[in-house]
Design a protein around this motif. Structure first.
Motif, mmCIF file in Angstrom:
data_model
loop_
_atom_site.group_PDB
_atom_site.id
_atom_site.type_symbol
_atom_site.label_atom_id
_atom_site.label_comp_id
_atom_site.label_asym_id
_atom_site.label_seq_id
_atom_site.Cartn_x
_atom_site.Cartn_y
_atom_site.Cartn_z
ATOM 1 N N ARG A 1 15.095 -19.716 20.541
ATOM 2 C CA ARG A 1 16.425 -20.269 21.141
ATOM 3 C C ARG A 1 17.390 -19.207 20.993
ATOM 4 O O ARG A 1 17.506 -18.320 20.184
ATOM 5 C CB ARG A 1 16.818 -21.425 20.818
ATOM 6 C CG ARG A 1 17.274 -21.421 19.190
ATOM 7 C CD ARG A 1 17.912 -22.814 18.969
ATOM 8 N NE ARG A 1 18.159 -23.145 17.688
ATOM 9 C CZ ARG A 1 19.326 -22.376 16.862
ATOM 10 N NH1 ARG A 1 19.949 -21.563 17.486
ATOM 11 N NH2 ARG A 1 19.533 -22.665 15.691
ATOM 12 N N GLU B 1 24.457 -19.511 10.817
ATOM 13 C CA GLU B 1 24.463 -19.068 12.010
ATOM 14 C C GLU B 1 25.839 -19.289 12.957
ATOM 15 O O GLU B 1 26.150 -18.529 13.641
ATOM 16 C CB GLU B 1 23.499 -19.972 12.792
ATOM 17 C CG GLU B 1 23.189 -19.803 14.218
ATOM 18 C CD GLU B 1 22.232 -20.748 14.881
ATOM 19 O OE1 GLU B 1 21.847 -21.578 14.285
ATOM 20 O OE2 GLU B 1 22.020 -20.422 16.042
ATOM 21 N N THR C 1 23.009 -30.541 12.961
ATOM 22 C CA THR C 1 22.485 -30.096 11.859
ATOM 23 C C THR C 1 23.257 -30.784 10.744
ATOM 24 O O THR C 1 22.416 -31.839 10.242
ATOM 25 C CB THR C 1 22.104 -28.447 11.500
ATOM 26 O OG1 THR C 1 21.520 -28.007 12.670
ATOM 27 C CG2 THR C 1 21.185 -28.475 10.412
ATOM 28 N N LEU D 1 21.022 -17.809 19.506
ATOM 29 C CA LEU D 1 21.755 -18.019 18.700
ATOM 30 C C LEU D 1 22.969 -19.017 19.008
ATOM 31 O O LEU D 1 23.495 -18.695 20.319
ATOM 32 C CB LEU D 1 22.336 -16.889 17.880
ATOM 33 C CG LEU D 1 21.049 -15.919 16.930
ATOM 34 C CD1 LEU D 1 21.757 -14.916 16.380
ATOM 35 C CD2 LEU D 1 20.166 -17.104 16.132
ATOM 36 N N ARG E 1 22.675 -23.667 8.596
ATOM 37 C CA ARG E 1 23.304 -23.705 9.854
ATOM 38 C C ARG E 1 24.632 -22.983 9.817
ATOM 39 O O ARG E 1 25.038 -22.383 10.976
ATOM 40 C CB ARG E 1 23.656 -25.075 10.379
ATOM 41 C CG ARG E 1 24.569 -25.263 11.286
ATOM 42 C CD ARG E 1 24.043 -24.602 12.889
ATOM 43 N NE ARG E 1 25.105 -24.736 13.835
ATOM 44 C CZ ARG E 1 25.224 -24.047 14.829
ATOM 45 N NH1 ARG E 1 24.452 -22.892 14.825
ATOM 46 N NH2 ARG E 1 26.339 -24.021 15.446
ATOM 47 N N PHE F 1 13.712 -22.385 16.426
ATOM 48 C CA PHE F 1 14.827 -21.158 16.175
ATOM 49 C C PHE F 1 14.502 -20.012 16.578
ATOM 50 O O PHE F 1 15.407 -19.282 17.075
ATOM 51 C CB PHE F 1 14.999 -21.205 14.611
ATOM 52 C CG PHE F 1 16.090 -20.344 14.055
ATOM 53 C CD1 PHE F 1 17.552 -20.447 14.262
ATOM 54 C CD2 PHE F 1 15.754 -19.297 13.337
ATOM 55 C CE1 PHE F 1 18.315 -19.633 13.867
ATOM 56 C CE2 PHE F 1 16.692 -18.248 13.030
ATOM 57 C CZ PHE F 1 17.695 -18.463 13.337
ATOM 58 N N LEU G 1 17.839 -28.045 13.060
ATOM 59 C CA LEU G 1 18.559 -27.004 13.200
ATOM 60 C C LEU G 1 17.918 -25.972 14.465
ATOM 61 O O LEU G 1 18.647 -25.474 15.235
ATOM 62 C CB LEU G 1 18.290 -25.986 11.836
ATOM 63 C CG LEU G 1 18.797 -24.545 11.927
ATOM 64 C CD1 LEU G 1 20.180 -24.343 11.766
ATOM 65 C CD2 LEU G 1 18.220 -23.670 10.833
ATOM 66 N N GLY G 2 16.681 -26.042 14.412
ATOM 67 C CA GLY G 2 15.772 -25.367 15.553
ATOM 68 C C GLY G 2 16.182 -26.031 16.837
ATOM 69 O O GLY G 2 16.134 -25.396 17.966
ATOM 70 N N GLY H 1 10.827 -26.582 13.209
ATOM 71 C CA GLY H 1 12.099 -25.815 13.350
ATOM 72 C C GLY H 1 12.226 -24.585 13.345
ATOM 73 O O GLY H 1 13.049 -23.762 13.987
ATOM 74 N N LEU I 1 14.560 -17.349 8.405
ATOM 75 C CA LEU I 1 14.589 -18.831 7.985
ATOM 76 C C LEU I 1 13.771 -19.351 7.219
ATOM 77 O O LEU I 1 14.049 -20.086 6.211
ATOM 78 C CB LEU I 1 14.401 -19.513 9.478
ATOM 79 C CG LEU I 1 14.749 -20.814 9.358
ATOM 80 C CD1 LEU I 1 15.960 -21.304 8.801
ATOM 81 C CD2 LEU I 1 14.522 -21.594 11.037
ATOM 82 N N PRO J 1 20.883 -27.266 17.075
ATOM 83 C CA PRO J 1 21.698 -26.705 15.911
ATOM 84 C C PRO J 1 23.027 -27.382 15.699
ATOM 85 O O PRO J 1 23.352 -27.306 14.298
ATOM 86 C CB PRO J 1 21.811 -25.386 16.418
ATOM 87 C CG PRO J 1 21.440 -25.259 17.732
ATOM 88 C CD PRO J 1 20.614 -26.323 18.067
ATOM 89 N N ARG K 1 13.555 -13.610 12.957
ATOM 90 C CA ARG K 1 14.190 -14.782 12.630
ATOM 91 C C ARG K 1 13.520 -15.605 12.078
ATOM 92 O O ARG K 1 13.854 -16.428 11.037
ATOM 93 C CB ARG K 1 14.272 -15.439 14.056
ATOM 94 C CG ARG K 1 15.629 -14.836 15.089
ATOM 95 C CD ARG K 1 15.522 -15.466 16.031
ATOM 96 N NE ARG K 1 16.264 -14.885 17.202
ATOM 97 C CZ ARG K 1 17.246 -15.860 18.145
ATOM 98 N NH1 ARG K 1 16.960 -17.080 18.045
ATOM 99 N NH2 ARG K 1 17.737 -14.946 18.787
#
Lengths: 533, 314
Positions: A528, A372, A458, A530, A369, A525, A451-452, A521, A391, A455, A387
Motif C-alpha cells: 500500500r 510512518e 492502528t 505510505l 505506526r 503494508f 497497521l497494514g 499486516g 516492518l 493504518p 518495507r
C-alpha cells in the motif's frame, strides 16, 4: 478588520483544546462510567445472601487487600463495594488526566502546533489555562455521568454525586500536576517522568497506609487515600471534595505562576548543549532497539512495580485466605486461581501482567505506526531498506522486548514474594511470566494487521481491543454474558500459571493467530501507499 | 564502517551509460477521484540536472514519492537506472539518495548518530566527505534532533544524501529552511556533484536556484506536465521583450506575426514577440531604428506566465 479581544481569543483557544481532547475524553468517560456502573450492578445482583455480604465485609480487615484496592468500608453494600473499586479506577483516571495534560501542552509544542497559537495575543499562561480548563470541562462531564448513572442505578444519591465529584476533582488534580510538570521539565518525556513520579509517590503512600498502626493519618496523606473516605458512614464527603478541590486549585495556580517559560524548554534544565555519550546506532535493527528501549523500560518498571507489590503482599494474602474458604473456592471456580498458595497468587498477579503486557504490545503497534505517520520512515525506505524488512525487524524487536519485560516481571515477582515471606520457585515465577507472552504477541500481531490494512486506526483499534478484552474477562462473568461472548477475550484463555497448568493449546492458537495476523499486516503494508497522520 | 567504498563506485560508474538515471513513463497517481499526477513522462540522463517546478499541490512531491516507490503508481511506471521503482525499490534505492523537503528527525538521536545510521543503511558512506560537508554547511552534529532548528535539520538531510555519493540525487525542495549563505554553498555542492557525473532531479520553489543549476525543467500544474525542455527552449516558446528607438515614422507593426502588446511612444516602441523574430526585424528595417534591445524572459516570468494562465482559466 477589527481585532478580536484577548478574552475572545482565549475562548477560541479553550474550544480548540476542548476539541483536541474530545475523543479520548469521551472514551474515558464512557469506559469509567460503564466500569463503575457495572461493578455496582454486579454487587446488587450477585451478593444476595447475608453470608456473601459477611464474606466481602471480612476483606476489609486484611491490609493486603486494602493496599491493593484502597480503603474499604462496608464493601458488602453496593456503595461500599463500588467505592472500594475506585481505589483502582482512580489510578487509571489519574494516569490519563496527567498524560492528557502533558500531551496538550508538550506534544503539541513538539509538533510545532503551539507557535501559531502563541504568535497572536494569546499568552503562555492563557494557553496553559485554556488546555487545563478544557480537560477540567471534560472531567466535569465525567462527574455528571457518574452522578446521574449511579443515582439511577439505586446508589444513595448524595454518595453518587460525591463519587462523581471526587473522581472529577482527582482527575483535575492530576491534570494540573501534568500541567505543572510541563512547565518545569525541559522535554515531554521528562514532564511525563516528573508527573509520573508524583503520581507514583502518592500511590506508594496509599499502598503503605493500611500497614500503619494509625491508619487514618496516612490515608489522609495522599489524594488516592482521600477517595477511600467517600462512604456515607465516614461522614467525610464534603471534606474529601474540599480537599481535592483545594489540591487541584493549588496545583493549577502553581502551574500558572510558573507559566512563563521558553518554547521547547522548561524552568528546570534548559536546552541540552550536546550529547557527549552518543554511541553509534548501527543499522536499522539498532534504530529499532533504540526507539523501542524507552517504552519497554517504562513498561518494565510499571510491571515490576505491580509484581513487586503483589509479591510483597503474597504472604499476607495467603494468611488471610486461610480463613476465607468461600473466597478461595470462588477464585478457583471463576478464575481457576488457587488463591491459598503462593503459586496461585503469582498466577493471579500475572493475570494483571497479561493485561498490562497486552497494553504494552498495543503501544508498540502504535509506535510503529507513528514512525510512518511522522514520515520518519521515509528516510529509511528511500534508502535500500525494503518495507518487509523494516516492518519485520520492528516487529521482532518489539516481540523480544515484550518477552524481556515479562521475564523481568517474573524475576521481580520471585524476589518480592520471597522478601515478603512466601516462597515460590524462580522457575515457577518465570513460567507465569512466559505464560502471558502469547497474548501480548497476539495483540502485537493484530496491531500490525491493522497497521497494514487500516493504518490510521492502528492505535485506537489496538488499544480498544485490549480494553474490550479486559472488560469482557474482568466484568463479563459478573454480567452473566454467554460463554461464547466471553470466550472472545484472549485473556480468558490465559491459564493462571504457575498455580494452574499452562494451557498449551490456547497458547499455540494465540501464537498462530498472532503470526497469521502479522503476516497479513506485513503483506498489506508492503503493497500500500505510505500514509501520513 | 568502510571509509571510501562509495566514492570509488561513483568515480567509475557501474551503470550502463545509455540507461537514463530516471525514466517516468505515463506516470499516474490517483487518490480516489483526485488525480494528483496525470501521465507524466520524464527522462533524466546521467550527469544531468532537471528541475521540477510547480506551485503547492501541483504534484511534485507525489512525483518524487512515486519515483521512490513510497506510493504505488495508479498507471505508468517509474524506473531508476532501468529498475522499476515500485517492483524492486531496494535495488533502485542502491543507486539514489533522497533529500526530503521536511526532514522529520528522530528526536533522541544526535546529528552524528542520524548521519551514521542513514549512511549505514544506505550501504556505506564517505566519512571524509561527510566531515567536509559538516564543515562547509556549518552543522553541529553533537546536538540531539529535538534541539535542531528547521534549517539544521535540513542540513542533516543534505549531508546524509550527499555523503553517499549516490549516482542519482532526488531532492524535494532541498534548500527550504537554509539561510542564503548556506543555500549558496548548497548550490555549489550541486554543481560539484554534476561535475562528478551525478544526476540530480530537483523539485524547487526557488526559481533562481533552478535557473542557476538546472539543465532542463519540467513544469507541473495540477498534476499535469504543461511544459518540459531546456531553459532556452522554454524561453523560445514565450514572448521576448523588445524595446527600439527610432527617428521619424514609426515602423509598420500591424499584421506582423508574433507581435503583441505594441506600445508606440515618442520615438520609442515597446512590444513582445513570440516565436521567430525575423518578421519583426524585417518590419523594423522599414523605419530608421537607432537602437534596439531584446530581453528573454526570466524563469520567474515564465513561471508567472504558466500560472497566470491557470488563474485566468480558473
Amino acid at each position: 478588520m477589527a481585532r478580536r479581544s484577548p478574552v475572545a481569543v482565549w475562548w477560541r483557544a479553550y474550544r480548540h483544546h476542548l476539541r483536541l481532547a474530545r475523543n479520548a475524553a469521551l472514551a474515558w468517560i464512557a469506559g469509567l462510567t460503564a466500569l463503575s456502573a457495572g461493578v455496582a450492578v454486579t454487587v446488587e445482583d450477585r451478593v444476595g445472601s447475608e453470608a456473601e455480604r459477611q464474606l466481602l465485609e471480612s476483606m476489609h480487615d486484611v491490609p493486603a487487600f486494602e493496599a491493593l484496592q484502597g480503603r474499604m468500608v462496608e464493601i458488602g453494600t453496593m456503595e461500599g463495594f463500588t467505592l472500594a473499586r475506585w481505589g483502582m479506577f482512580g489510578i487509571l483516571l489519574a494516569v490519563w488526566a496527567m498524560l492528557a495534560a502533558v500531551s496538550l501542552l508538550r506534544r503539541a509544542e513538539e509538533r510545532g502546533h503551539v507557535e501559531p497559537l502563541r504568535a497572536g495575543v494569546l499568552t503562555p499562561r492563557g494557553l496553559l489555562a485554556a488546555a487545563t480548563a478544557a480537560l477540567w470541562t471534560w472531567l466535569a462531564v465525567l462527574a455528571l455521568a457518574i452522578g446521574a448513572s449511579h443515582s439511577a442505578l439505586g446508589f444513595d444519591p448524595p454518595t453518587a454525586w460525591a463519587l462523581g465529584g471526587a473522581a472529577a476533582l482527582l482527575g483535575a488534580s492530576f491534570a494540573a500536576a501534568g500541567a505543572l510538570a510541563s512547565q518545569l521539565a525541559a522535554t515531554r518525556g521528562s514532564a511525563v517522568a516528573l508527573a509520573g513520579t508524583l503520581l507514583g509517590a502518592a500511590l506508594a503512600v496509599r499502598v503503605a497506609a493500611p500497614a500503619t498502626t494509625t491508619p487514618d493519618w496516612l490515608w489522609w496523606a495522599t489524594p488516592f487515600g482521600w477517595m477511600g473516605f467517600l462512604h456515607p458512614s465516614d461522614a467525610s464527603q464534603a471534606t474529601v471534595l474540599l480537599a481535592l478541590a483545594a489540591l487541584a486549585a493549588v496545583l493549577a495556580l502553581a502551574a500558572l505562576a510558573l507559566g512563563r517559560r521558553d518554547l521547547h524548554a522548561g524552568l528546570v534544565g534548559g536546552e541540552e548543549a550536546s550529547a557527549p555519550r552518543a554511541r553509534r546506532i548501527g543499522g536499522q535493527a539498532g534504530l529499532a532497539l533504540r526507539v523501542t528501549a524507552a517504552a519497554a523500560g517504562t513498561w518494565a518498571i510499571i510491571i515490576g512495580v505491580v509484581t513487586a507489590a503483589f509479591g510483597l503482599l503474597t504472604h499476607d494474602f495467603i494468611d488471610a485466605m486461610a480463613g476465607m474458604a468461600t473466597m478461595v473456592e470462588l477464585g478457583r471456580e471463576m478464575f481457576g486461581m488457587a488463591l491459598d498458595a503462593p503459586e496461585g497468587m503469582v498466577g493471579a498477579t500475572f493475570f494483571f501482567v497479561a493485561v498490562l503486557l497486552a497494553a504494552a504490545a498495543a503501544g508498540q503497534a502504535a509506535a510503529i505506526r507513528e514512525e510512518e505517520a511522522s514520515w520518519r520512515i521515509e528516510h529509511l525506505l528511500a534508502r535500500p531498506v525494503g518495507r518487509t524488512r523494516w516492518l519485520v525487524t520492528r516487529l521482532l524487536v518489539s516481540a523480544a522486548a515484550l518477552l524481556a519485560i515479562a521475564l523481568a516481571g517474573g524475576v521481580v515477582a520471585w524476589a518480592a514474594t520471597r522478601l515478603g515471606g512466601a516462597s515460590v520457585a524462580l522457575g515457577d515465577a518465570l513460567l507465569g511470566a512466559v505464560n502471558v507472552v502469547p497474548v501480548a504477541w497476539l495483540t502485537l500481531g493484530v496491531g500490525v494487521a491493522i497497521l497494514g490494512l487500516a493504518p490510521r486506526a492502528t492505535a485506537a483499534a489496538t488499544y480498544g481491543l485490549v480494553v474490550a478484552a479486559f472488560l469482557l474477562d474482568f466484568v463479563g462473568p459478573f454480567l452473566e454474558l454467554p460463554d461464547r461472548v466471553l470466550d472472545a477475550s484472549p485473556l480468558r484463555h490465559v491459564a493462571a500459571a504457575p498455580g494452574a497448568d499452562v494451557d498449551v493449546t490456547a497458547a499455540l492458537v494465540m501464537l498462530a493467530v498472532g503470526i497469521v495476523a502479522a503476516v497479513v499486516g506485513v503483506l498489506a503494508f508492503a503493497r500500500r501507499d505510505l500514509k501520513e497522520a | 564502517m568502510v571509509d571510501h567504498p562509495v566514492l570509488d563506485r561513483a568515480a567509475v560508474p557501474v551503470e550502463e551509460p545509455a540507461v537514463p538515471a530516471v525514466r517516468m513513463v505515463e506516470l499516474t497517481k490517483r487518490y480516489g477521484g483526485l488525480t494528483a499526477l496525470d501521465r507524466f513522462s520524464l527522462e533524466l540522463g546521467q550527469g544531468e540536472i532537471v528541475g521540477l517546478l510547480g506551485p503547492n499541490g501541483a504534484g511534485k512531491t507525489t512525483t518524487l514519492r512515486t519515483l521512490l516507490g513510497l506510493l504505488r503508481p495508479s498507471g505508468g511506471r517509474a524506473e531508476v537506472f532501468g529498475i522499476d521503482a515500485w517492483r524492486d525499490p531496494v535495488a533502485a534505492h542502491r543507486h539514489l539518495a533522497f533529500i526530503p523537503g521536511e526532514f522529520a528527525v528522530w528526536p533522541q538521536l544526535t546529528g552524528r548518530q542520524t548521519l551514521d545510521l542513514l549512511g549505514t543503511v544506505w550501504g556505506g558512506y564517505d566519512r571524509a566527505y561527510r566531515d567536509e560537508l559538516i564543515e562547509r554547511l556549518s552543522l553541529d552534529p553533537s546536538k540531539r534532533g529535538r534541539s535542531y532548528s528547521k534549517g539544521n535539520r535540513q542540513k542533516v538531510a543534505v549531508i546524509a544524501a550527499l555523503m553517499t555519493r549516490a549516482p542519482l540525487l532526488v531532492m524535494d525542495e532541498p534548500s527550504s529552511g537554509l539561510d542564503p549563505l548556506i543555500t549558496a554553498t548548497f548550490q555549489q555542492l550541486l554543481r560539484e556533484a554534476k561535475q562528478r557525473g551525478q544526476s540530480i532531479l530537483l523539485s524547487s520553489h526557488i526559481l533562481s536556484e533552478v535557473e542557476a543549476v538546472c539543465d532542463r525543467v519540467a513544469v507541473l500544474r495540477q498534476g499535469v506536465c504543461v511544459e518540459q525542455g531546456t531553459l532556452a527552449e522554454l524561453r523560445h516558446l514565450h514572448a521576448t521583450t523588445v524595446e527600439a528607438t527610432y527617428v521619424g515614422t514609426p515602423p509598420p507593426l500591424d499584421d506582423v506575426p508574433g507581435v503583441d502588446d505594441a506600445e508606440v511612444g515618442d520615438g520609442v516602441l515597446r512590444l513582445h514577440v513570440t516565436g521567430s523574430p525575423d518578421p519583426l526585424l524585417k518590419a523594423l528595417a522599414q523605419a530608421q531604428v537607432t537602437a534596439i534591445q531584446m530581453r528573454e524572459p526570466s524563469l520567474e516570468e515564465l513561471f508567472h506566465a504558466y500560472y497566470d494562465d491557470r488563474a485566468d482559466g480558473a
